[in-house]
Design an enzyme around this catalytic site. Structure first.
Site, PDB file in Angstrom:
ATOM      1  N   CYS B 441       0.840  -1.191   0.000  1.00  0.00           N
ATOM      2  CA  CYS B 441       0.000   0.000   0.000  1.00  0.00           C
ATOM      3  C   CYS B 441       0.875   1.242   0.000  1.00  0.00           C
ATOM      4  CB  CYS B 441      -0.908   0.005   1.216  1.00  0.00           C
ATOM      5  SG  CYS B 441      -2.026  -1.396   1.246  1.00  0.00           S
ATOM      6  N   GLU B 443       4.239   1.028   2.144  1.00  0.00           N
ATOM      7  CA  GLU B 443       5.228   0.736   3.160  1.00  0.00           C
ATOM      8  C   GLU B 443       6.636   0.875   2.562  1.00  0.00           C
ATOM      9  OE1 GLU B 443       1.998  -0.959   2.358  1.00  0.00           O
ATOM     10  OE2 GLU B 443       2.793  -2.885   2.981  1.00  0.00           O
TER      11      GLU B 443
END
Lengths: 321, 798
Positions: B441, B443
């Site tokens: 997402c 990270e």
């Protein structure tokens, strides 16, 4: 401060101002991302005013029906017995209410709000300065609006001065009906001016705004001759200011007499402020007046461009054809 | 500007009508899964045929609690449905990592179906599988015992709303640039070279396994070459036959040799990537290609400059490439792909950013990829743009314009300065930090040598508030979930309360690190993935698998869930109970036990009289900072038994919804069942000061101690973003955000009317993309609850 003599019309660090809103991330009031400080009190009484809470200089109480949970703490808190909560909602006895704000403090649900808060210039400046990074990256800054900022000149002058000294871009948003000397003083710390021109017919102007046209035009000329960039703004209100003739004559005036005008915004009338009027026990005269169409706005903008103003923009809510 | 009103489906962000016919057809074919009888990339299980075989591993799905009820069934049924794979006679004499490599190779060499779709220029179809772990009886027994122990503890933590943890596949960036540079041939030569010098048995076995995997991959790719050649022979259309022959040539070449042209590089990249999903038996979970506009650039510009390729063909090739990762979603075809947020994978690509000297690295390919993103409008690969203070104004404006024009902006915006400051705090080597990229997402990790387990541990911070208020007990069940910290009514001061809270949170974190460690050791001992290890720097050199701390950098990320709910709760207690005395602890606890029934006045006081994070309010933001620093610094002190260090981050995936019913009412005025806060977003409706204030609140948290990065979503009303001037203001806002805000931002540009309309007429709005919590999803495929939440989100007016 080295100078102990208070300047008659200059800024005053001790002078608090009555502010009804400090709007961050304001993108309608000048270039870039801005914070707009809305000063309470206005000499005009425009029928279409969409900030009726900015008209009176005094603080005012507003009641939000959707927030009220019926806790009734406000009733006990009021020292003047000015509140009554009945089946049809809250009644505020405006004669008795002295806007002390105790009811608003007592309400757990923020159903009562006092419009108008005192700030020292420094306090307001600190609030304004928070978004400095966003001004810097967008060419934005602070706009002092209202109401009419020139009605609280000592506070406003000081706020503008502090802002400018800190390197912020400053804009003064005025309705133009003000003492010329006061405006001149405020211009010292204003990088630009947002100036309202509403109607060019003196009789109509008086009827629609409650004040004479001539001082507005006089101030417009003065502001322009000061060399400050000016953005003119005209609320386009159906049946009031939306005639092609009116737009054309404002355009002529700008083109002929206001050389420092960089841009002219036509602001389409919106009708979302009715609830504010009722919260203040005021009457919204334009209830039910339909929005303008995008075509009509575009036609007026064309008219405005034809008058020879460098940049004409229109914005606001319109009805779908 | 127009009157605010629902957009019709036609006005939504659709695939461009300009798409080349072949791309249009391929895209339509992908979308129409039901009508695609000739090709579905559904899960195919493969077994060694032993009665003890492991084909499904619950640990790998530990962070998907929705699957908990099904694990036992999958563990039993998948081996039964599985195809038995013929294995060499000495298979069982080999060590586990070699067996895993042989099994992988045999499946791709002999069993994985090979299919080329009409018109496609990039091939590689079937990759959703469930591979046997190739365990012998003894290993399987130990695996099972440990797995059952982990499941029991995990089930308790999850059902009590405390969080979840599991060793999750993917969530890393393999060293694709190196694989492209060397080809499998070069990799194998490198591994053999290392093997000659290797001294430890462990490393020798590992290197043998890596070679086996590369050879298996080669043979699969050659099957695609044969298939292309076969189709060319049957093809009546001369032009297509020519394409197929060219594809056959490319497949033959990249099956072993490194690619040299753009087409070859895209094809090689897809094969290398797709096979990781085969190896991990998991569909694209945060398996991220990284900075593709950087490492593909030389192939692209080489072709353009030599005249081998024109820009239009380059775009068509990219379009064809773009469809492939989406086939991961076929995995869920029968499992129910409309069941909420699980419709998100996260093969995240990164474009933009800067180089080693801080110079902007956007290039012509960056711009071409932006065009492709815009014209394709697909879920995968998920696009991320790295923005930094030197991002050129034109690029900034292009990105802002796409966000403003797109319904449900498809971008993750990653801010380099904040992201890099945090990676520096984490201790990653300064000379590599500039080349970081996010996975999944949002990270942040390094590329090619870093497994940071970025969603592996998810802890509900708001639960620690509940445990503090109830002396370590879960409010609903009375079950003991944390230590005894005493009756809070007897606490004399905020400091007492704070100490109890810290004790509870520390105990929770410790418990989660223990349960994670269990899953990590299961995976590292019994589930090696040698094909992936061949692609991650450090594994061959150390002789350790990627699952066993083989990569050069090894971390495990603890994601804080419900951050703002917890922070606002602490602020409310501190301010209203201990400073103002407006509320007593007694009545607060009673109200929470009653879920605020009959305590509306108190609830309103908590909602309105306590400072709230997200408003640039220093009081609330100080408390929030304290919370963030406290727990992130705490986890950074610990390591797994495999030696991976824990680090903090903020990504709430769907847990802010999932744990809403199992988290008691909270002192910020939230009722049980109301959603927790998402990522680093303020509590819904609590931020009342606009988008600049929100950004500044995030910026005050000292986020470098959460190096994973933080999920922040902001919504703007589209009617207010129209026009060039507004786009410039949005671009300026993003610059200000980069300077003052967090590490990552997602922008939704959608009005509630359109969403409501989409809910009423889902079939008309199948193309409506929204940003959920770090990734895109098609709105109409989301669960109703999440749809409602998105509609309810406060829309900031720009």
């Amino acid at each position: 401060m080295s100078c102990s003599e208070p300047e008659g019309r200059g800024g005053d660090p001790q002078q608090t101002g009555v502010v009804f809103n400090i709007q961050r991330f304001s993108i309608e009031d000048g270039p870039g991302i801005r914070t707009t400080v809305f000063m309470k009190g206005c000499p005009m009484r425009c029928v279409w005013c969409h900030n009726p809470e900015g008209i009176a200089f005094e603080r005012q109480l507003m009641w939000f029906d959707v927030r009220c949970i019926g806790a009734r703490d406000c009733l006990e808190a009021c020292p003047n017995g000015a509140l009554e909560l009945g089946r049809s909602g809250m009644t505020i006895d405006r004669e008795r209410c002295d806007a002390c704000g105790r009811c608003a403090d007592a309400c757990p649900a923020r159903a009562l709000e006092l419009v108008g808060k005192d700030y020292t210039p420094h306090e307001a400046f600190q609030e304004v300065y928070r978004d400095e990074a966003f001004y810097r990256n967008s060419g934005g800054g602070v706009t002092v609006s209202g109401g009419e900022p020139s009605m609280q000149p000592r506070f406003v002058a000081e706020l503008l001065r502090l802002s400018k000294e800190a390197g912020l871009h400053t804009a003064l948003d005025t309705c133009g009906f003000a003492s010329g000397t006061v405006l001149e003083k405020l211009l010292e710390s204003a990088d630009m001016v947002l100036l309202d021109l509403k109607h060019m017919d003196p009789a109509k102007h008086l009827e629609l705004t409650g004040v004479e046209l001539e001082p507005v035009l006089e101030n417009a000329r003065m502001v322009s001759s000061s060399g400050r960039p000016v953005w003119v703004r005209t609320p386009v209100v159906p049946g009031c200011t939306d005639s092609a003739e009116n737009i054309a004559s404002i355009g002529r005036f700008i083109a002929e007499e206001l050389p420092s005008v960089e841009r002219w915004d036509l602001l389409a009338f919106n009708n979302t402020c009715g609830s504010k009027y009722s919260r203040l026990d005021m009457t919204w005269e334009l209830e039910g007046v339909p929005l303008l169409s995008a075509e009509a706005m575009e036609a007026l903008a064309e008219k405005a461009r034809a008058a020879g103003v460098p940049e004409v923009c229109w914005s606001g809510t319109t009805r779908s054809s | 500007m127009e009157e605010a009103g629902a957009l019709t489906a036609r006005e939504l962000w659709n695939p461009s009508p300009e798409l080349p016919p072949r791309v249009s057809q391929l895209r339509d074919e992908y979308v129409d899964i039901a009508g695609r009888d000739h090709f579905r990339n559904e899960i195919m299980p493969f077994t060694t045929g032993t009665e003890w075989d492991t084909v499904w591993s619950p640990c790998l799905w530990g962070v998907v609690p929705d699957l908990f009820p099904f694990h036992k069934a999958f563990m039993e049924s998948l081996p039964m449905m599985a195809t038995k794979v013929d294995l060499p006679g000495d298979f069982w004499d080999k060590p586990l990592v070699v067996r895993a490599a042989i099994f992988f190779s045999e499946v791709v060499r002999n069993y994985l179906p090979v299919q080329i779709l009409e018109g496609e220029l990039i091939v590689g179809g079937h990759f959703n599988v469930a591979l046997s772990r190739a365990q012998n009886r003894k290993e399987a027994r130990s695996w099972r015992r440990a797995t059952m122990k982990w499941m029991k503890e995990m089930d308790f933590l999850n059902s009590h709303g405390m969080g979840n943890a599991g060793a999750t596949p993917g969530h890393l960036i393999p060293d694709y640039p190196r694989a492209l540079e060397l080809g499998f041939k070069g990799l194998v030569e490198y591994f053999r070279g290392l093997g000659e010098k290797a001294e430890s048995r462990q490393q020798k076995e590992m290197l043998e396994a890596l070679v086996i995997c590369c050879e298996g991959a080669r043979d699969l790719i050659r099957r695609y070459a044969s298939e292309a050649r076969r189709l060319a022979g049957e093809c009546g259309d001369e032009e297509r036959a020519g394409e197929l022959l060219e594809m056959a040539r490319i497949c033959d070449k990249v099956s072993w040799e490194p690619p040299e042209t753009f087409h070859e590089a895209l094809q090689a990249l897809w094969f290398v990537h797709m096979l990781v999903m085969v190896q991990e038996s998991y569909p694209g979970p945060g398996l991220s290609p990284g900075r593709i506009d950087q490492y593909l650039y030389r192939y692209f510009i080489g072709d353009i400059e030599s005249g081998r390729l024109d820009r239009q063909r380059a775009r068509e090739l990219l379009d064809c490439f773009w469809i492939k990762p989406n086939y991961a979603y076929d995995f869920m075809y029968k499992v129910g792909r409309t069941r909420g947020i699980t419709s998100g994978y996260g093969q995240l690509i990164t474009i933009g950013g800067h180089g080693a000297e801080g110079e902007d690295t956007s290039n012509e390919l960056t711009w071409l990829i932006l065009d492709v993103i815009e014209e394709m409008n697909l879920l995968e690969p998920k696009p991320n743009v790295r923005l930094h203070n030197g991002t050129p104004p034109e690029l900034m404006k292009r990105v802002a314009g796409m966000i403003a024009g797109a319904q449900g902006a498809p971008f993750l915006l990653n801010f380099d300065e904040a992201s890099e400051a945090a990676l520096r705090w984490q201790g990653l080597p300064e000379e590599d930090i500039w080349d970081y990229a996010p996975v999944g997402c949002l990270e942040n990790t390094l590329q090619g040598n870093d497994r940071s387990g970025t969603v592996d541990v998810n802890v509900n911070l708001a639960k620690a508030v509940e445990l503090t208020l109830f002396d370590g007990k879960d409010q609903a069940t009375g079950d003991r979930c944390g230590p005894r910290t005493g009756d809070p009514c007897r606490f004399g001061s905020w400091d007492d309360f704070k100490r109890a809270f810290e004790t509870q949170l520390e105990a929770m974190l410790k418990r989660f690190m223990e349960v994670y460690d269990l899953s990590d050791s299961i995976r590292s001992r019994f589930e090696p993935t040698p094909y992936l290890s061949a692609l991650v720097k450090g594994c061959a050199e150390s002789g350790r698998d990627v699952t066993n701390a083989g990569p050069e950098h090894n971390f495990v990320t603890v994601e804080g869930v419900a951050f703002a709910t917890a922070a606002d709760s602490l602020s409310a207690v501190r301010k209203l109970v201990y400073e103002d005395g407006a509320v007593t602890m007694d009545e607060l606890i009673q109200a929470i036990e009653d879920n605020f029934e009959g305590h509306e006045k108190l609830r309103q006081t908590l909602l309105n009289r306590a400072p709230k994070y997200g408003n640039d309010d220093d009081y609330a933001d100080d408390v929030a900072r304290y919370l963030s620093r406290f727990w992130t610094e705490e986890v950074f002190r610990h390591r797994t038994s495999t030696g991976r260090r824990y680090r903090g981050g903020y990504l709430s995936w769907n847990y802010w919804i999932a744990y809403a019913p199992s988290t008691a009412a909270t002192p910020d005025g939230r009722r049980r069942g109301t959603y927790l806060s998402n990522g680093l977003c303020p509590v819904a409706g609590a931020d009342r000061s606009g988008p600049t204030a929100v950004a500044l609140s995030l910026g005050k948290l000292g986020l470098e101690s959460a190096p994973n990065g933080d999920s922040h979503t902001i919504s703007f009303n589209p009617s207010l973003l129209r026009g060039e001037e507004r786009v410039d203001k949005l671009a300026a806002y993003l610059r200000g955000y980069g300077e003052k805000g967090g590490t990552a931002l997602q922008v939704n540009v959608i009005d509630p009317e359109t969403l409501n309309e989409a809910q009423r007429h889902p079939s008309d709005y199948t193309n409506l993309l929204v940003r959920v919590t770090g990734y895109n999803a098609y709105f109409v495929m989301l669960g109703r609850e999440i749809q409602n939440e998105i509609i309810a989100r406060e829309s900031h007016e720009l």
